[in-house]
Scaffold this motif. Structure first.
Motif, PDB file in Angstrom:
ATOM      1  N   GLY A 128       5.319  -2.299  13.394  1.00 45.59           N
ATOM      2  CA  GLY A 128       5.336  -3.324  12.359  1.00 45.59           C
ATOM      3  C   GLY A 128       4.860  -2.810  11.017  1.00 45.59           C
ATOM      4  N   VAL A 129       3.833  -1.965  11.022  1.00 43.45           N
ATOM      5  CA  VAL A 129       3.326  -1.394   9.768  1.00 43.45           C
ATOM      6  C   VAL A 129       4.381  -0.500   9.131  1.00 43.45           C
ATOM      7  N   ILE A 130       5.037   0.335   9.935  1.00 47.42           N
ATOM      8  CA  ILE A 130       6.083   1.213   9.402  1.00 47.42           C
ATOM      9  C   ILE A 130       7.226   0.382   8.814  1.00 47.42           C
ATOM     10  N   THR A 131       7.583  -0.707   9.497  1.00 45.12           N
ATOM     11  CA  THR A 131       8.668  -1.562   9.013  1.00 45.12           C
ATOM     12  C   THR A 131       8.317  -2.220   7.688  1.00 45.12           C
ATOM     13  N   MET A 132       7.124  -2.808   7.581  1.00 46.29           N
ATOM     14  CA  MET A 132       6.727  -3.450   6.334  1.00 46.29           C
ATOM     15  C   MET A 132       6.540  -2.427   5.231  1.00 46.29           C
ATOM     16  N   GLY A 133       6.103  -1.216   5.594  1.00 40.59           N
ATOM     17  CA  GLY A 133       5.996  -0.152   4.594  1.00 40.59           C
ATOM     18  C   GLY A 133       7.344   0.223   4.018  1.00 40.59           C
ATOM     19  N   ASN A 134       8.370   0.265   4.869  1.00 35.94           N
ATOM     20  CA  ASN A 134       9.716   0.561   4.386  1.00 35.94           C
ATOM     21  C   ASN A 134      10.222  -0.527   3.456  1.00 35.94           C
ATOM     22  N   ILE A 135       9.961  -1.781   3.803  1.00 40.60           N
ATOM     23  CA  ILE A 135      10.375  -2.877   2.928  1.00 40.60           C
ATOM     24  C   ILE A 135       9.629  -2.800   1.597  1.00 40.60           C
ATOM     25  N   GLY A 136       8.319  -2.547   1.649  1.00 40.04           N
ATOM     26  CA  GLY A 136       7.541  -2.442   0.421  1.00 40.04           C
ATOM     27  C   GLY A 136       8.003  -1.305  -0.467  1.00 40.04           C
ATOM     28  N   ARG A 137       8.327  -0.168   0.126  1.00 37.13           N
ATOM     29  CA  ARG A 137       8.829   0.957  -0.661  1.00 37.13           C
ATOM     30  C   ARG A 137      10.177   0.643  -1.299  1.00 37.13           C
ATOM     31  N   GLN A 138      11.060   0.002  -0.536  1.00 34.92           N
ATOM     32  CA  GLN A 138      12.376  -0.312  -1.075  1.00 34.92           C
ATOM     33  C   GLN A 138      12.285  -1.313  -2.217  1.00 34.92           C
ATOM     34  N   LEU A 194       0.813  -1.211   0.000  1.00 38.04           N
ATOM     35  CA  LEU A 194       0.000   0.000   0.000  1.00 38.04           C
ATOM     36  C   LEU A 194       0.848   1.264   0.000  1.00 38.04           C
ATOM     37  N   TYR A 195       2.007   1.210   0.632  1.00 31.67           N
ATOM     38  CA  TYR A 195       2.810   2.418   0.774  1.00 31.67           C
ATOM     39  C   TYR A 195       3.265   2.998  -0.560  1.00 31.67           C
ATOM     40  N   PRO A 196       3.910   2.215  -1.453  1.00 28.98           N
ATOM     41  CA  PRO A 196       4.267   2.796  -2.754  1.00 28.98           C
ATOM     42  C   PRO A 196       3.061   3.195  -3.583  1.00 28.98           C
ATOM     43  N   CYS A 197       1.936   2.484  -3.418  1.00 30.04           N
ATOM     44  CA  CYS A 197       0.722   2.860  -4.149  1.00 30.04           C
ATOM     45  C   CYS A 197       0.214   4.227  -3.701  1.00 30.04           C
TER      46      CYS A 197
END
Length: 235
Positions: free
Chosen positions: A209-219, A97-100
């Protein structure tokens, strides 16, 4: 006559080059640049990371008797209930969701976009969860305030976007509500609950946890975009 032979040879060479380069280049580029394929690959990677973190972090909670599962649902793998890793892995797909959202807002998130920063973010998240299970505080309020400060510090250090903060808070609240319902229905329980049926620091863990997975998704999205751009320029 010589001009005719030269033209025929040039056209034959051109057709040969097209036959050699066209079929091999077209399908390869179409697969790499296909959005559906890329989303599936990124989703699978996020799911795998979520399953691994769920196994490791839930082991800390179970060993310290913070989380209690019925004896008949505990599996031999990391002393975790069988449904915990798949549920956490599925929830980790929120990293897509983050990059979207960044693309919708028209402002791609570029703050600390490198894998070393992502790995540090994961390490801090594991440390926050470790603190919730093993560090002894005077009372639950002190523990909750400390974990809240650490979670916001994680967001400020590795994210700093308003969209990331808003999405993290929203999903943390929804996850907390879902956990309340699971505990209420006797799926598992927390020792010494101080926030209805759960521990008051749990939303902080969800937010981190959401912030962490968001960072992985963005990367993953940034790396994929750079790879596609490089392949396009090379071809």
């Amino acid at each position: 006559m010589s001009r005719t032979l030269t033209a025929m040879s040039n056209s034959a060479v051109t057709r040969g080059q097209q036959q050699m380069s066209g079929p091999s280049r077209g399908p390869y580029i179409s697969v790499i640049t296909n959005r559906t394929t890329n989303l599936v690959i990124r989703g699978a990677m996020l799911f795998s990371v979520g399953v691994f973190l769920a196994l490791v972090l839930n082991l800390l909670q179970v060993q310290r008797n913070v989380t209690l599962f019925p004896p008949d649902v505990i599996s031999s793998i990391f002393s975790s209930a069988w449904w915990v890793p798949p549920c956490c892995g599925t929830a980790s797909v929120i990293g897509l969701l983050y990059p979207c959202i960044d693309s919708r807002l028209g402002e791609p998130h570029k703050f600390k976009r490198e894998w070393s920063s992502v790995m540090r973010c994961v390490a801090v998240f594991v440390g926050i969860n470790h603190a919730s299970a093993k560090v002894d505080f005077a009372n639950n309020v002190q523990l909750s305030l400390t974990l809240a400060a650490l979670s916001i510090g994680l967001w400020w250090t590795f994210d700093r976007s308003r969209s990331g903060f808003g999405l993290g808070v929203s999903i943390a609240l929804l996850a907390t509500l879902a956990t309340q319902l699971l505990v209420y229905n006797g799926v598992f329980q927390y020792t010494s609950p101080d926030f209805l049926y759960i521990r008051s620091w749990l939303p902080c863990i969800f937010f981190a946890g959401v912030i962490t997975m968001g960072n992985i998704g963005r990367q993953l999205a940034v790396y994929e975009y750079k790879f596609v751009q490089e392949k396009t320029h090379q071809d």
